[in-house]
Design an enzyme around this catalytic site. Sequence first.
Site, PDB file in Angstrom:
ATOM      1  N   GLY A 309       0.831  -1.198   0.000  1.00  0.00           N
ATOM      2  CA  GLY A 309       0.000   0.000   0.000  1.00  0.00           C
ATOM      3  C   GLY A 309       0.864   1.246   0.000  1.00  0.00           C
ATOM      4  O   GLY A 309       1.958   1.253  -0.558  1.00  0.00           O
ATOM      5  N   GLU A 310       0.346   2.314   0.586  1.00  0.00           N
ATOM      6  CA  GLU A 310       0.988   3.628   0.739  1.00  0.00           C
ATOM      7  C   GLU A 310       1.473   4.230  -0.583  1.00  0.00           C
ATOM      8  O   GLU A 310       2.342   5.094  -0.599  1.00  0.00           O
ATOM      9  CB  GLU A 310       2.121   3.586   1.772  1.00  0.00           C
ATOM     10  N   GLY A 311       0.910   3.789  -1.713  1.00  0.00           N
ATOM     11  CA  GLY A 311       1.298   4.339  -3.006  1.00  0.00           C
ATOM     12  C   GLY A 311       2.602   3.799  -3.538  1.00  0.00           C
ATOM     13  O   GLY A 311       3.119   4.284  -4.556  1.00  0.00           O
TER      14      GLY A 311
END
Length: 344
Positions: A309-311
């Site tokens: 996640g988190e880009g």
Amino acid sequence: MLSFQIRPVDRSIEAALQQKIDTKTKPLGALGMLEDLALKIGLIQNSLNPVLNNPAILVFAADHGITDERVSAFPKVVTSQMVLNFLAGGAAINAFCKQNNILLRIIDAGVDADFNSTAIISRKIGRGTRNFMREPAMTQAQLDAAIEAGAILAKDESVRSNVIGFGEMGIGNTSAAAVLTHRYTGVPLDDLVGRGTGVSEEGLNHKRQVLNIAAKLHASAQEPMDVMRCLGGFEIAMMLGGMLQAAQQRMIILIDGFIATAAFLCAYRLNPNILDYAVFAHCSAEAGHLAALNFLNVKPLLQLGMRLGEGSGAAVAYPILVSAVAFLNEMASFTSASVSGKSS
């Protein structure tokens, strides 16, 4: 609630773009997906010579009431701890954005903590959603506020950037993404529920049971926005608003993993034209992501087994966009290089 005007890309230059791609000094199709990507970027910008300006990735963080049901291997406090890690520059997304000269924005969409930092963008809707196994995750007013906040952030970025990526942080948000994806695609819920932060086999079975109860509780929620209100998260709703606005601004939208794709599915259900502007960075190892990508009939750029996640996937994939634009703009054609083409 905001309304968004998203028009399909203008395909009047598609033939000219394709000819430019096909007449580069290479066999037809030899650059594979880079050719498809160059065509897509050219169509988004309506240009035979597209450019990528000042890419940005927005990471939205929020907490989830569903964590009360023990659906995650990590406690809720990890959301705020990871936000502090972002702000200190110590996370994967920090490293990848620094590597690729991508501007990173960290947004507090609804974390159950306060941050004393000028480096964070505070758009807190609440201190986490409510437990959607027992009641709707958010009110209509909260949903509207989250969508508007995301839209404003994307519009602000469009002044300096024409490439925007979306990422998130929120313990419990793979649970929200699974039920959202189930409702938007019709794929059986059990096929979409994954280990998230790394739950055990027993924990995975418990997570499935919890989410099935939640899905039945909100069975009457069928319209895209009602589904988001009942089963979503503040960070997911804020990404939704950002994606819709970015498409209206004709930006290249770089979609990260499972949770970002769940937000995109809602946007797609609201206006399918948004697909013209979206580039899917990678296929997450999280169980439901491939099913979501298949529903959209899209090919991700990468498949690296990532599920952070988190880009992070969006940041890792961005150099591929740079390569697509570079070959389109800088590679010689058979004519300009005086290279013989394929014999008939």
